[in-house]
Design a protein around this motif. Structure first.
Motif, PDB file in Angstrom:
ATOM      1  N   ASN A   8       0.850  -1.182   0.000  1.00  0.00           N
ATOM      2  CA  ASN A   8       0.000   0.000   0.000  1.00  0.00           C
ATOM      3  C   ASN A   8       0.887   1.233   0.000  1.00  0.00           C
ATOM      4  N   VAL A  41       2.664   3.969   1.503  1.00  0.00           N
ATOM      5  CA  VAL A  41       3.114   4.194   2.876  1.00  0.00           C
ATOM      6  C   VAL A  41       3.589   5.644   2.983  1.00  0.00           C
ATOM      7  N   PRO A  42       3.193   6.312   4.036  1.00  0.00           N
ATOM      8  CA  PRO A  42       3.630   7.705   4.182  1.00  0.00           C
ATOM      9  C   PRO A  42       5.149   7.794   4.246  1.00  0.00           C
ATOM     10  N   PRO A  43       5.675   8.951   3.901  1.00  0.00           N
ATOM     11  CA  PRO A  43       7.138   9.095   3.919  1.00  0.00           C
ATOM     12  C   PRO A  43       7.692   9.024   5.335  1.00  0.00           C
ATOM     13  N   ILE A  44       8.971   8.864   5.390  1.00  0.00           N
ATOM     14  CA  ILE A  44       9.663   8.806   6.677  1.00  0.00           C
ATOM     15  C   ILE A  44       9.469  10.132   7.396  1.00  0.00           C
ATOM     16  N   ARG A  45       9.155  10.007   8.650  1.00  0.00           N
ATOM     17  CA  ARG A  45       8.949  11.221   9.444  1.00  0.00           C
ATOM     18  C   ARG A  45      10.207  12.092   9.432  1.00  0.00           C
ATOM     19  N   GLU A  61       6.682   2.377  12.106  1.00  0.00           N
ATOM     20  CA  GLU A  61       7.602   2.963  13.078  1.00  0.00           C
ATOM     21  C   GLU A  61       7.719   2.087  14.313  1.00  0.00           C
ATOM     22  N   ASP A 106      12.261   4.493  12.056  1.00  0.00           N
ATOM     23  CA  ASP A 106      11.569   4.062  10.855  1.00  0.00           C
ATOM     24  C   ASP A 106      12.494   3.070  10.172  1.00  0.00           C
ATOM     25  N   ARG A 152      12.865   2.217   7.372  1.00  0.00           N
ATOM     26  CA  ARG A 152      13.379   2.652   6.073  1.00  0.00           C
ATOM     27  C   ARG A 152      14.565   3.598   6.224  1.00  0.00           C
ATOM     28  N   VAL A 198      13.941   8.766  13.848  1.00  0.00           N
ATOM     29  CA  VAL A 198      13.198   9.882  13.267  1.00  0.00           C
ATOM     30  C   VAL A 198      12.767  10.867  14.346  1.00  0.00           C
TER      31      VAL A 198
END
Lengths: 529, 353
Positions: free
Chosen positions: A47, A49-53, B128, B142, B144, B150
């Motif tokens: 799906n 997925v929102p970007p990394i915070r 997260e 995160d 990624r 983060v």
């Protein structure tokens, strides 16, 4: 009885429940195993997925992370319980207030930082364009270079270099008006940008604005006295002006200036310190040529003196009492002597700033005694003024410090020496006394590697005249000088007169100090004879 | 009469200290993790099969594992995130157990607690993982982003650092909103808003906070259960925050010892299990009040309901330090205890509530 039956029923039910659950479980196990194997394949469709915070703020990640960091202790501080009196006693209200203020300013600072980063990026971009432009300039492709510089200016409009470089291209394209405009832009960003001044001077010359051209080139040469290109352009502009205008006053002033320039040309390693820029001369030219002041017999025109901050004197202002013939006493402050023409009396004289300066210098050079004393006595001095027969009926009382030429203290380094020398080099007697204080062997230590040819020839001159006249020993000096670092280079620039001075000195030392001829020969060798 | 039963279906002893256990999403498998006598770490993957738990895989590490979660991983890879006694955060792919998929030096000291959100199985938003450590810091990771967290929530330089014992994600009902709750050894509970990167709320429950759990991670925050030392269970109603009074809460005494854990039933958010220091389990149901808000000083204020104890059971003489409900089978759970045994539990009649 009822309760026991109830309990039995309950137990039976529970057992049934459990049995059902377990059997359910086994079928569930089967199902899960099937699902499990399909889990990898089945759910592989990702799906969105929102970007990394905070990923967008990567460059200042530490900063953004710091926000909650600072936030938490605030919370900790706030949470002093009401009955914790000890803690409240220690509670610093001012600090808390400051913290609140700081926390308010934090986001601002962050945006400030962001802005700085953005600006830096733009500047980098502009510099890349500039480099491209420079490449085109090297190839002589002026139009393309202009395009590059224009883009650079579009990116970052506050760098004088871009304008100045574009001005060069315009000059080459003979678009002098545009060149002048660009130079003016550059100068508005950096008023001491010599290249921009030079180029504007050239552009104005071509536009036949000779006066402005001369002014620009003069300022450029003032800022960079050793820039020969500027100097020669300045001279051609001046020459053009003379031939064009034929103004009396100019004719009077300009040759002096040219003479100085010629002299400079002959000796390229003359230090800037020796030749004060011929400011008075030039200013004079300007004033006579351009001012529209009504010519009143008894007035003098004061021109502002513009000297870049780094060249201005650090000395305190001198107080000079100016007494006039007609008994009007005016006290004026005059800048130290190398800032001439700062001020003069407003009325009653026709002394030009230049002459005033000349007076001062003449005074200084005189032996403090004769004419001044006479003037005092008679209260009606006649001060001889070189190269102008203007008669001043002023009496000038300079402070004793200025008048009685104090011999500067023994220098410890070249800076001190040069500072002192600059003040006294015109008075050979003082120079002689000054040099006498210095032990010849200490010269290398004083000068280290900052002795220049001009100073050297001046010292040699003083030695050959004053020392020889006074029958003072000179051997230590001429030996000491040879020990100065980079001396060998300096000997290459010794003029004929310097060599003559040396000859005198060698003879003198042989006679006076009985120096062996071997030593003389070796010293001669040091001086590259 | 129709009380649920808590029955130990499978009980298995192991030769190491157990600290945590987790069901693997979409499977009949669970992992247990802990510390070998030589203080090296071990993770074991078991599968339930025919009334027995079969060991499938084993991962060993040089440092003991304290906690783990599948919360931040996608269903497609089901990475297990673990925190160890050395302050490291690992991500393990149990299909390839030879080495960790990722490894971060997350903290200076032991990672006490971990929680994950945003995987395909739980919640929406970015995947997260949050870790809390003895070094006082709470860090959000995160998977990624490999090199750094983060977000970090830690006391400023010079502030005395509290041991962080509990962390929990919540309020992750869309791709932006998310909060992290952290509980500390001095009874502080802090709620950090990850969207605004600010401290949203804090309180103190007087005793060290052993566990914090939102009833759901992927809805607008509704309830938060905090369990503490001195046998206290606190339930906060998080629907309405009053500007001054904050969130309303109730507290209940249970277990007569430290309450180590609370775990909400994935199939029913009003039911949760608490695990006590004396090896007991308590099954609770939260009952909402008739009206969830009231007015105070012209502002809406939440009203807290009450708890009813559905069942309790004693499984061990040692504290129960790990408990996890199976997300796929209602009533199935696994728990670990300091008696070096894990138990697969069956809780019946949960469908009646």
């Amino acid at each position: 009885m009822n309760s026991s039956i109830e309990l039995q029923r309950q137990i039976k039910e529970n057992a049934e429940d459990l049995r059902r659950f377990v059997s359910d479980l086994s079928s569930w196990e089967e199902e899960m195993k099937r699902k499990d194997s399909g889990a990898y394949a089945g759910s592989s469709k990702d799906n969105v997925v929102p970007p990394i915070r905070n990923a967008t703020k990567k460059c200042d990640n530490s900063n953004s992370v710091g926000v909650p960091t600072s936030e938490e202790p605030h919370g900790v501080k706030k949470r002093i319980s009401s009955n914790d009196y000890a803690a409240w006693e220690k509670f610093d209200v001012e600090k808390a207030c400051d913290e609140v203020e700081n926390s308010v300013t934090t986001p601002k600072a962050e945006s400030e930082e962001e802005r700085v980063i953005k600006e830096k990026r733009l500047r980098d971009e502009a510099n890349v364009e500039k480099e491209k432009g420079n490449q085109f300039v090297k190839k002589g492709q002026w139009d393309r270079a202009i395009e590059c510089y224009s883009r650079a200016i579009k990116c970052y409009s506050r760098d004088a270099i871009f304008y100045c470089n574009r001005a060069l291209c315009f000059l080459k394209k003979k678009d002098y008006r545009a060149a002048e405009t660009d130079c003016t832009s550059a100068l508005s960003l950096d008023s001491t940008y010599v290249k921009a001044l030079h180029r504007r001077g050239l552009a104005r010359k071509e536009l036949n604005q000779l006066r402005d051209a001369a002014e620009d080139l003069y300022r450029a040469s003032e800022l960079e006295p050793n820039n020969m290109a500027v100097r020669s352009d300045f001279n051609t502009v001046l020459a053009a002006r003379i031939s064009e205008t034929g103004d009396e006053t100019m004719r009077q002033e300009v040759p002096i200036d040219i003479a100085i320039n010629v002299e400079r040309k002959l000796d390229p390693i003359l230090p800037a310190t020796k030749h004060r820029p011929p400011s008075s001369t030039f200013k004079e030219t300007k004033s006579t040529a351009e001012t529209a002041w009504p010519k009143v017999e008894d007035t003098v025109l004061i021109e502002p003196v513009k000297i870049p901050p780094h060249k201005q004197s650090k000395k305190p202002l001198l107080r000079i009492k100016i007494q006039e013939d007609c008994e009007i006493t005016a006290v004026k402050t005059v800048r130290e002597h190398n800032l001439p023409a700062q001020s003069a009396s407003g009325t009653g004289t026709n002394v030009r700033p230049e002459t005033l300066k000349n007076n001062l210098e003449a005074k200084r050079e005189e032996d403090a005694s004769s004419s001044f004393d006479n003037a005092k006595k008679s209260n009606k001095p006649k001060i001889a003024i070189s190269k102008s027969e203007l008669n001043s009926s002023m009496k000038i009382e300079a402070s004793p410090l200025q008048e009685t030429e104090v011999i500067p203290p023994v220098p410890k380094n070249s800076v001190q020496f040069l500072a002192a020398w600059r003040q006294i080099y015109k008075n050979s007697k003082i120079c002689c006394q000054y040099l006498k204080q210095i032990n010849g062997e200490n010269l290398p230590k004083i000068f280290q590697d900052s002795l220049d040819g001009n100073i050297l020839s001046q010292i040699l001159n003083i030695l050959a005249t004053e020392f020889v006249d006074a029958n003072e020993p000179v051997l230590s000096y001429i030996q000491g000088l040879t020990k100065v670092r980079r001396f060998r280079t300096l000997t290459l620039f010794l003029s004929q007169s310097d060599k003559e001075s040396l000859e005198i000195l060698f003879r003198h030392t042989q006679k006076l100090e009985n120096t062996s001829s071997d030593l003389i020969v070796s010293i001669r060798k040091d001086y590259e004879f | 009469m129709d009380k649920p039963q808590i029955i130990a279906h499978i009980e298995k002893s192991v030769n190491y200290s157990l600290f945590d256990c987790r069901w693997m999403p979409c499977s009949a498998k669970f992992v247990v993790m802990g510390s070998l006598p030589n203080s090296s770490g071990v993770i074991q993957l078991y599968e339930i099969s025919g009334g027995d738990a079969k060991l499938i895989k084993e991962i060993k590490s040089d440092k003991a594992f304290k906690c783990g979660t599948f919360g931040g991983s996608k269903l497609s890879n089901r990475l297990l995130a673990t925190g160890d006694f050395d302050g490291r955060l690992h991500l393990w792919d149990l299909e390839r157990p030879d080495s960790s998929a990722y490894s971060y030096n997350a903290h200076k000291e032991i990672v006490n607690c971990i929680d994950g959100v945003g995987g395909m199985s739980t919640g929406c938003g970015a995947p997260e993982i949050v870790t809390g450590s003895r070094d006082g810091a709470v860090k959000v990771w995160d998977p990624r982003q490999k090199d750094r967290p983060v977000a970090i929530m830690e006391p400023e330089e010079g502030e005395n650092k509290r041991d962080c014992w509990a962390v929990g994600f919540g309020n992750s009902y869309n791709s932006e909103e998310r909060v992290v709750c952290a509980g500390y050894d001095n009874g502080d509970i802090k709620m950090f808003d990850l969207k605004t990167m600010s401290l949203r709320w804090e309180t103190n429950v007087k005793n060290g906070v052993c566990c914090l759990e939102y009833d759901r991670k992927d809805i607008k925050m509704n309830k938060l259960v905090a369990t503490t030392l001195e046998s206290k269970v606190c339930v906060f109603d998080l629907r309405t925050q009053h500007p001054k009074a904050g969130f309303p809460h109730l507290s209940e005494k249970a277990h007569k010892s430290t309450v180590w854990l609370s775990r909400h039933l994935p199939q029913n958010r009003e039911i949760f299990m608490t695990c006590g220091g004396s090896g007991t389990l308590c099954l609770w149901k939260y009952n909402y009040p008739e009206k969830r808000t009231t007015m105070l000083d012209g502002e809406e204020m939440g009203v807290v309901g009450n708890l009813s104890l559905l069942q309790n059971a004693t499984l061990s003489t040692q504290p129960i330090c790990g408990f996890d409900w199976s997300p796929d089978k209602q009533g199935l759970a696994v728990c670990t205890s300091f008696d070096q045994a894990f138990r697969v539990l069956i809780v019946t009649k949960l469908n009646l509530f």
